[in-house]
Scaffold this motif. Structure first.
Motif, PDB file in Angstrom:
ATOM      1  N   PRO A   1       0.805  -1.223   0.000  1.00  0.00           N
ATOM      2  CA  PRO A   1       0.000   0.000   0.000  1.00  0.00           C
ATOM      3  C   PRO A   1       0.844   1.283   0.000  1.00  0.00           C
ATOM      4  CG  PRO A   1      -0.712  -1.524   1.731  1.00  0.00           C
ATOM      5  CD  PRO A   1       0.637  -1.970   1.260  1.00  0.00           C
ATOM      6  N   GLY A   2       2.167   1.151   0.140  1.00  0.00           N
ATOM      7  CA  GLY A   2       3.065   2.293   0.224  1.00  0.00           C
ATOM      8  C   GLY A   2       3.673   2.419   1.601  1.00  0.00           C
ATOM      9  N   VAL A   3       5.003   2.453   1.659  1.00  0.00           N
ATOM     10  CA  VAL A   3       5.668   2.532   2.962  1.00  0.00           C
ATOM     11  C   VAL A   3       5.360   3.856   3.642  1.00  0.00           C
ATOM     12  CG1 VAL A   3       7.839   3.423   1.970  1.00  0.00           C
ATOM     13  CG2 VAL A   3       7.866   2.217   4.173  1.00  0.00           C
ATOM     14  N   ASP A   4       5.131   4.903   2.869  1.00  0.00           N
ATOM     15  CA  ASP A   4       4.778   6.191   3.457  1.00  0.00           C
ATOM     16  C   ASP A   4       3.392   6.137   4.100  1.00  0.00           C
ATOM     17  OD1 ASP A   4       3.780   5.824   0.863  1.00  0.00           O
ATOM     18  OD2 ASP A   4       3.628   7.974   0.482  1.00  0.00           O
ATOM     19  N   ARG A   5       2.450   5.472   3.438  1.00  0.00           N
ATOM     20  CA  ARG A   5       1.096   5.347   3.986  1.00  0.00           C
ATOM     21  C   ARG A   5       1.090   4.484   5.244  1.00  0.00           C
ATOM     22  NH1 ARG A   5      -2.784   2.785   0.172  1.00  0.00           N
ATOM     23  NH2 ARG A   5      -4.305   3.454   1.747  1.00  0.00           N
ATOM     24  N   LEU A   6       1.818   3.370   5.216  1.00  0.00           N
ATOM     25  CA  LEU A   6       1.867   2.491   6.382  1.00  0.00           C
ATOM     26  C   LEU A   6       2.522   3.191   7.564  1.00  0.00           C
ATOM     27  CD1 LEU A   6       2.870  -0.807   4.566  1.00  0.00           C
ATOM     28  CD2 LEU A   6       0.809  -0.516   5.940  1.00  0.00           C
TER      29      LEU A   6
END
Length: 222
Positions: free
Chosen positions: A146-151
């Motif tokens: 889902p995206g490391v920034d989102r997580l």
């Protein structure tokens, strides 16, 4: 008391240890738990013995998502720790119970135990974990589909931290823009597994003070 982060399996090898495509991290702090279990139980068995990191007596285990390179070693972990909680995204609760876990489906962000949080399954699929340490919050990711920034953002929000001390795990071949967003949220960044060489090179060059190189057998104390 410091928290030890022991990489039991990563794509990058180390002399004297086994490795396979996958990711597995043992956390030893106020609680002892395993985050993901790689693909091959033989790798976990060999490396845990070689590193002096027992996989018995765990408090619980966490699965980022139901892909074989992250959950393949869990039957072995259940054999060593029958009946312990497995915190996993929805989708395979019956399988986890057959393995011998107390299967706990994670449906939303929250605190697993005091000082350890889950992002909840982003896109209904994958979760990250946050661990409170003496140095600050450590965010552990599995593959970051889902995206490391989102997580990372989701873990920061649920834990109440403004910034992560360290984000480590696989970033799933992120774009430079994603890594720039991550760098704004973290003091240190440790890309592993399927982050990709380009992502590692980008962080090393653009954010040399933040980059932490890790591989199979790496041990970090925070």
């Amino acid at each position: 008391m410091s928290t030890r982060l022991i990489i039991l399996n990563d794509n990058a090898p180390s002399k004297g240890l086994l490795n396979d495509w996958g990711w597995s991290l043992l956390v030893e702090g106020n609680y002892r738990f395993l985050f993901d279990a790689g693909m091959n139980p033989l790798v976990l068995a060999h490396n845990s013995k070689a590193l002096g990191a027992s996989l018995k007596g765990l408090d619980f285990v966490v699965l980022s998502h139901w892909h074989g390179d992250h959950c393949g070693g869990f039957p072995y972990i259940a054999e060593l720790n029958p009946g312990i909680p497995l915190y996993a995204p929805p989708g395979n609760k019956a399988l986890a119970m057959r393995w011998g876990f107390d299967a706990m489906e994670v449906l939303k962000a929250g605190e697993i135990v005091p000082g350890i949080w889950t992002s909840g399954p982003l896109d209904g699929f994958e979760q990250a974990a946050g661990v409170e340490t003496p140095s600050g919050l450590v965010v552990i990711v599995g593959c970051s589909h889902p995206g490391v920034d989102r997580l990372t953002g989701a873990v920061l929000e649920v834990s109440g931290y403004k910034k992560a001390h360290l984000v480590m795990g696989s970033f799933h071949y992120p774009s430079p823009g994603t890594l720039d967003k991550l760098a704004a949220m973290a003091e240190f960044i440790a890309p592993a597994h399927c982050s990709g060489n380009l992502a590692k090179a980008y962080v090393r060059k653009r954010y040399p003070g933040k980059f932490v190189e890790v591989k199979t057998g790496s041990v970090l104390e925070v």
